[in-house]
Design an enzyme around this catalytic site. Structure first.
Site, PDB file in Angstrom:
ATOM      1  N   LEU A 146       0.867  -1.169   0.000  1.00 37.60           N
ATOM      2  CA  LEU A 146       0.000   0.000   0.000  1.00 37.60           C
ATOM      3  C   LEU A 146       0.911   1.229   0.000  1.00 37.60           C
ATOM      4  O   LEU A 146       1.963   1.222   0.643  1.00 37.60           O
ATOM      5  CB  LEU A 146      -0.889   0.045   1.252  1.00 37.60           C
ATOM      6  CG  LEU A 146      -1.977  -1.024   1.392  1.00 37.60           C
ATOM      7  CD1 LEU A 146      -2.704  -0.857   2.728  1.00 37.60           C
ATOM      8  CD2 LEU A 146      -2.973  -0.971   0.240  1.00 37.60           C
ATOM      9  N   ASP A 147       0.505   2.266  -0.715  1.00 33.95           N
ATOM     10  CA  ASP A 147       1.269   3.506  -0.686  1.00 33.95           C
ATOM     11  C   ASP A 147       1.340   4.024   0.748  1.00 33.95           C
ATOM     12  O   ASP A 147       0.447   3.771   1.560  1.00 33.95           O
ATOM     13  CB  ASP A 147       0.600   4.566  -1.563  1.00 33.95           C
ATOM     14  CG  ASP A 147       0.610   4.198  -3.042  1.00 33.95           C
ATOM     15  OD1 ASP A 147       1.497   3.427  -3.443  1.00 33.95           O
ATOM     16  OD2 ASP A 147      -0.276   4.672  -3.770  1.00 33.95           O
ATOM     17  N   ARG A 148       2.381   4.785   1.016  1.00 32.72           N
ATOM     18  CA  ARG A 148       2.574   5.289   2.376  1.00 32.72           C
ATOM     19  C   ARG A 148       1.356   6.070   2.881  1.00 32.72           C
ATOM     20  O   ARG A 148       0.975   5.972   4.047  1.00 32.72           O
ATOM     21  CB  ARG A 148       3.820   6.177   2.409  1.00 32.72           C
ATOM     22  CG  ARG A 148       4.211   6.614   3.817  1.00 32.72           C
ATOM     23  CD  ARG A 148       5.492   7.418   3.816  1.00 32.72           C
ATOM     24  NE  ARG A 148       5.893   7.776   5.159  1.00 32.72           N
ATOM     25  CZ  ARG A 148       6.941   8.529   5.464  1.00 32.72           C
ATOM     26  NH1 ARG A 148       7.706   8.995   4.487  1.00 32.72           N
ATOM     27  NH2 ARG A 148       7.233   8.815   6.710  1.00 32.72           N
ATOM     28  N   THR A 150      -1.751   5.689   2.043  1.00 28.50           N
ATOM     29  CA  THR A 150      -2.990   4.896   2.039  1.00 28.50           C
ATOM     30  C   THR A 150      -3.087   4.079   3.315  1.00 28.50           C
ATOM     31  O   THR A 150      -2.126   3.458   3.746  1.00 28.50           O
ATOM     32  CB  THR A 150      -3.007   3.949   0.821  1.00 28.50           C
ATOM     33  OG1 THR A 150      -2.849   4.716  -0.379  1.00 28.50           O
ATOM     34  CG2 THR A 150      -4.316   3.172   0.751  1.00 28.50           C
ATOM     35  N   ARG A 248      -5.401   6.097  -7.727  1.00 24.73           N
ATOM     36  CA  ARG A 248      -5.111   7.531  -7.672  1.00 24.73           C
ATOM     37  C   ARG A 248      -5.087   8.150  -9.070  1.00 24.73           C
ATOM     38  O   ARG A 248      -5.657   9.233  -9.294  1.00 24.73           O
ATOM     39  CB  ARG A 248      -3.781   7.751  -6.956  1.00 24.73           C
ATOM     40  CG  ARG A 248      -3.786   7.277  -5.518  1.00 24.73           C
ATOM     41  CD  ARG A 248      -2.394   7.139  -4.921  1.00 24.73           C
ATOM     42  NE  ARG A 248      -1.705   8.420  -4.835  1.00 24.73           N
ATOM     43  CZ  ARG A 248      -0.452   8.553  -4.443  1.00 24.73           C
ATOM     44  NH1 ARG A 248       0.272   7.489  -4.119  1.00 24.73           N
ATOM     45  NH2 ARG A 248       0.106   9.750  -4.368  1.00 24.73           N
TER      46      ARG A 248
END
Length: 326
Positions: A146-148, A150, A248
Site C-alpha cells: 500500500l502507498d505510504r 494509504t 489515484r
C-alpha cells in the site's frame, strides 16, 4: 527497544540457485533477505547497474523468481550495515493492536496512513521491518503493498507457501480489494469503470510517477458512488488489475482527484473540505475478500479512519445525496 544487527563480508562474486520455496518472490525482496545489512539503496543500485544478474541477464527489481534461476551476486561488504535497526516498542505495540486477522500463515492488519510498508526512499524502517524485528523467529513477507499515504488492509505472509498461494490468487483475480476514497467534485453515477493503460516512470530522486499512456500496461478500476455533494464525493473503488498508483491516477483521469493526494491531486480542490477535520490522503483499503487455505472465501474489513469517517458524517449533515450504502 529491540536491537538487531548483522555484519558479514562477501568479498567475491558468488551464484545462488533459486529453489521452489522462493518461486514467485520478487528479486529485490529476495536480495534484502540474502544481503542483510546492505542498505536497500545499494541493493537497487547493484540491480540497476547490472551487477546483479539472473541467468546471466540484466533484470528488474520486481522480477518474480522461478525455480532454478541462477542469481549472480557481486562482492559486497555487509557491514556498517544493518546500521543496527532500532524499533521503538510503542510502534511495534501499535502494529500488533492493528491486526485484524491472524492465523498460522497470514497476518492482515489495518495500516495507518503515513506508515511505509517497507524501508527505502529515505525511510529506514517500515511495517515489515518492524514486524521482523519484533518476531525474529518468523519468516514474514509482504503479500502486496500500500502507498505510504494509504490506510487499510495489508496482507503479510508468515509462510512461503501462503505467500505463493496468495500471489497466485492475486494473479488469477481471486482476491477482491475494495477501497473507499474521498474525491473532488460530484462523481457521475455513469462513471462505473475506468479502463486506461498506465505508464510508470522512476524518478531520479527515488519514488515513481504514473500517468495514463497508450504505451503503458492495461489497467481497469471499477467505481461506485456512495455519497456526494457539489464539492466532493465519497466513492468505492475496486481495482481489477494491480498497477502502481492505479486508483489515484484513474481518479485523476476521471476528473476527480483524491483529496489530500499531493502527487496527483490539487491543493485548490482540497479546499472543499477545509475545516472538516480531514487530513492526509483520503484513500483507504476498506475490505479484502480472499480464499483461505481450504479455498473458502473469507472477508476482512478495516474500519474507516478518522478522516473518511469525518467526511462521511459531514456529507450526511450537509444533506449530501446518498447513492449507495457502504
Amino acid at each position: 527497544m529491540t536491537l538487531s544487527s548483522s555484519i558479514t563480508d562477501r568479498p567475491q562474486v558468488y551464484t545462488l540457485s533459486v529453489d521452489q520455496d522462493y518461486e514467485q518472490q520478487r528479486l529485490d525482496n529476495f536480495l534484502f533477505r540474502e544481503l542483510k545489512g546492505v542498505p536497500k539503496s545499494k541493493v537497487y543500485q547493484m540491480i540497476r547497474k547490472g551487477e546483479v544478474r539472473v541467468n546471466k541477464k540484466r533484470i528488474k527489481p520486481d522480477y518474480r523468481l522461478q525455480s532454478g534461476d541462477q542469481i549472480r551476486i557481486p562482492p559486497v561488504r555487509q557491514s556498517q550495515a544493518q546500521q543496527e535497526v532500532w524499533v521503538e516498542s510503542t510502534k511495534t505495540q501499535e502494529i500488533e493492536k492493528r491486526i485484524l486477522f491472524e492465523d498460522d500463515g497470514l497476518i492482515i492488519l489495518n495500516k495507518p496512513a503515513g506508515w511505509a510498508v517497507h524501508g527505502g526512499s529515505g525511510i529506514s524502517l517500515g511495517i515489515i521491518e518492524a514486524l521482523r524485528v519484533s518476531r525474529p523467529k518468523k519468516t514474514l513477507e509482504l503479500v502486496h503493498r500500500l502507498d505510504r499515504g494509504t490506510s487499510g488492509c495489508l496482507m503479510i505472509a508468515k509462510k512461503r507457501s501462503v505467500l505463493k498461494r496468495l500471489n497466485e490468487a492475486l494473479k488469477e483475480g481471486e482476491v477482491r480489494k475494495t477501497y473507499v476514497a474521498l474525491v473532488s467534485g460530484p462523481w457521475s453515477k455513469r462513471t462505473t469503470l475506468v479502463d486506461q493503460p498506465l505508464l510508470k516512470r522512476e524518478l531520479p530522486e527515488g519514488g515513481r510517477m504514473v500517468k495514463v499512456d497508450s504505451r503503458g500496461k492495461a489497467a481497469k478500476t471499477k467505481f461506485q458512488l456512495l455519497i456526494s455533494n457539489p464539492q466532493v464525493s465519497l466513492i468505492r473503488a475496486m481495482p481489477i488489475t494491480g498497477r502502481t498508483h492505479q486508483i489515484r491516477v484513474h481518479c485523476q483521469y476521471a476528473g476527480h482527484s483524491i483529496i489530500g493526494d499531493e502527487a496527483y491531486g490539487s491543493a485548490i480542490l482540497d479546499r472543499a473540505v477545509k475545516g472538516w477535520g480531514v487530513n492526509g490522503m483520503c484513500l483507504h483499503a476498506y475490505q479484502l475478500e480472499l480464499p483461505d487455505e481450504e479455498g473458502k472465501k473469507m472477508q476482512i474489513t478495516a474500519p474507516l479512519p478518522a478522516n473518511l469517517q469525518a467526511a462521511m458524517e459531514r456529507l450526511k449533515k450537509e444533506k449530501g445525496v446518498v447513492h449507495e450504502k457502504l
